[in-house]
Design a protein around this motif. Structure first.
Motif, PDB file in Angstrom:
ATOM      1  N   ARG A 226       0.721  -1.347  -0.136  1.00 33.41           N
ATOM      2  CA  ARG A 226       0.017   0.170  -0.088  1.00 33.41           C
ATOM      3  C   ARG A 226       0.966   1.096   0.046  1.00 33.41           C
ATOM      4  O   ARG A 226       0.414   2.227  -0.764  1.00 33.41           O
ATOM      5  CB  ARG A 226      -0.815   0.030   1.199  1.00 33.41           C
ATOM      6  N   TRP A 227       1.883   1.321   0.867  1.00 36.29           N
ATOM      7  CA  TRP A 227       2.827   2.374   0.813  1.00 36.29           C
ATOM      8  C   TRP A 227       3.701   2.575  -0.648  1.00 36.29           C
ATOM      9  O   TRP A 227       3.620   3.779  -0.979  1.00 36.29           O
ATOM     10  CB  TRP A 227       3.818   2.183   1.973  1.00 36.29           C
ATOM     11  N   HIS A 228       3.901   1.660  -1.268  1.00 34.20           N
ATOM     12  CA  HIS A 228       4.461   1.658  -2.549  1.00 34.20           C
ATOM     13  C   HIS A 228       3.702   1.989  -3.582  1.00 34.20           C
ATOM     14  O   HIS A 228       4.015   2.984  -4.290  1.00 34.20           O
ATOM     15  CB  HIS A 228       5.084   0.123  -2.694  1.00 34.20           C
ATOM     16  N   ARG A 229       2.462   1.827  -3.326  1.00 36.53           N
ATOM     17  CA  ARG A 229       1.354   2.236  -4.352  1.00 36.53           C
ATOM     18  C   ARG A 229       1.042   3.714  -4.022  1.00 36.53           C
ATOM     19  O   ARG A 229       1.121   4.778  -5.137  1.00 36.53           O
ATOM     20  CB  ARG A 229       0.251   1.538  -4.045  1.00 36.53           C
ATOM     21  N   MET A 230       0.966   4.321  -2.954  1.00 36.97           N
ATOM     22  CA  MET A 230       0.871   5.758  -2.606  1.00 36.97           C
ATOM     23  C   MET A 230       1.992   6.566  -3.065  1.00 36.97           C
ATOM     24  O   MET A 230       2.202   7.753  -3.838  1.00 36.97           O
ATOM     25  CB  MET A 230       0.839   5.865  -1.017  1.00 36.97           C
ATOM     26  N   ARG A 231       3.326   5.985  -2.946  1.00 38.12           N
ATOM     27  CA  ARG A 231       4.579   6.646  -3.491  1.00 38.12           C
ATOM     28  C   ARG A 231       4.615   6.692  -5.093  1.00 38.12           C
ATOM     29  O   ARG A 231       5.022   7.488  -5.394  1.00 38.12           O
ATOM     30  CB  ARG A 231       5.787   6.048  -3.243  1.00 38.12           C
ATOM     31  N   THR A 233       1.940   6.698  -6.746  1.00 40.65           N
ATOM     32  CA  THR A 233       1.216   7.896  -7.216  1.00 40.65           C
ATOM     33  C   THR A 233       1.651   9.010  -7.291  1.00 40.65           C
ATOM     34  O   THR A 233       1.480  10.058  -8.292  1.00 40.65           O
ATOM     35  CB  THR A 233      -0.374   7.585  -6.555  1.00 40.65           C
ATOM     36  N   ALA A 234       2.394   9.255  -6.325  1.00 33.32           N
ATOM     37  CA  ALA A 234       2.916  10.700  -6.366  1.00 33.32           C
ATOM     38  C   ALA A 234       4.045  10.852  -7.282  1.00 33.32           C
ATOM     39  O   ALA A 234       4.175  12.053  -7.829  1.00 33.32           O
ATOM     40  CB  ALA A 234       3.688  10.933  -4.614  1.00 33.32           C
TER      41      ALA A 234
END
Length: 348
Positions: A226-231, A233-234
């Motif tokens: 989940r954290w990797h997907r957020m990064r 996206t940024a």
């Protein structure tokens, strides 16, 4: 009673005259040399039906070993002794493992020649291959694995290392992972393809051994993904029009354009993190051995380990990957010790 003596041709004529359908006995004709047959086999049998990696591996054995040493032999004249001498010579020049692999290639190349009635038997099948010593595996212990995970938390590929260690994903399976293959809410991962670099280009292929598999995601893997997907996206928002949407979970970090990542870069990061904390460097593939070891030590059935790792045969799981750690062996012996020391009631 008079005994008739008939020649072989007359015997054949007699059989044909008494059979309603004519009999055709296939007789090998003067066939091509092995150096001519093997390229034909690669192009018309292996290339259309097998993976590019398999074709390249077979082609290397044909080019480096089979054609130089056996290529002058004609198919119909290739004998068991020829194959045996070839294997002994190749083993002396290289290794038993190389000779064993070349034997496998030759054994696979001859059945199509039988089907085309160029030869009547597969002589390579009659020769026992060399015995190659199994590669001794030394996967990380549980403590070493935990040290690596702790050291890799800040690495951009931390989300790749976690499933590699917790689920035994292959390097190509990690790089070939798409967001559509992940269901983080229901904790399910679909292994649908693997990515490899061959002939200077990346390409997706079916996973090794088994076409596809579905594996439950450990809860330990959810937060990093989940954290990797957020990064990601940024980074996509910052890249703007330069971003090329590919759908891959792990994209290249240098250009930040969304292109698929390189398999070798995953291993480079893996090695760099291990060296930074003084861990002995192992192959990323050895993390699969470590996964099997830890699952076996936890009492997971071999059949379940086989499904998780995606082996095609249970023998692979049993013979190659189930290396039980020393503590588990000690625990097993302590159980045996208690059993043998148990006294029956009424005995001194």
């Amino acid at each position: 009673m008079t005994r008739l003596k008939l020649g072989r041709s007359k015997v054949y004529d007699l059989i044909r005259s008494r059979c309603p359908v004519s009999i055709k006995i296939p007789v090998p004709t003067r066939s091509a040399k092995l150096s001519e047959w093997l390229p034909y086999w690669l192009d018309n049998v292996i290339k259309p039906r097998w993976k590019l990696s398999t074709h390249d591996k077979y082609e290397a054995h044909v080019r480096l070993h089979l054609s130089p040493m056996l290529g002058a032999k004609r198919l119909e004249s290739l004998s068991v002794a020829d194959v045996r001498r070839f294997l002994v010579r190749l083993e002396n020049q290289t290794t038993a493992a190389t000779a064993k692999d070349s034997h496998r290639v030759l054994r696979s190349a001859l059945p199509p020649a039988c089907s085309e009635e160029l030869i009547t038997r597969n002589v390579a099948k009659l020769v026992e291959p060399p015995r190659a010593d199994a590669r001794e595996l030394h996967p990380w212990t549980l403590d070493e694995t935990l040290d690596f995970l702790a050291a890799s938390r800040k690495d951009p590929l931390y989300a790749a290392f976690v499933p590699a260690i917790a689920m035994g994903l292959r390097r190509g399976e990690i790089v070939g992972l798409r967001w559509s293959d992940l269901d983080l809410d229901n904790r399910v991962l679909h292994v649908r393809q693997q990515t490899q670099r061959r002939r200077g280009a990346l390409y997706d292929d079916d996973p090794k051994s088994r076409p596809r598999r579905v594996v439950p995601l450990p809860a330990f893997c959810i937060a990093p993904l989940r954290w990797h997907r957020m990064r990601q996206t940024a980074v996509r928002a910052k890249a703007g029009e330069q971003w090329q949407e590919s759908g891959y979970v792990f994209t290249t970090r240098t250009t930040r354009t969304g292109r698929q990542g390189e398999p070798r870069n995953v291993y480079r990061s893996f090695t760099r993190v291990a060296e930074s904390v003084g861990l002995r460097v192992i192959r990323l593939h050895d993390a699969r051995h470590g996964t099997a070891t830890l699952l076996t030590a936890a009492g997971v059935a071999p059949r379940v380990v086989m499904e998780i790792l995606g082996h095609s045969q249970i023998s692979t799981t049993m013979d190659v990957y189930t290396h039980v750690v020393q503590d588990t062996q000690r625990e097993a012996m302590s159980h045996m010790d208690r059993l043998l020391r148990k006294r029956r009631p009424g005995r001194a």
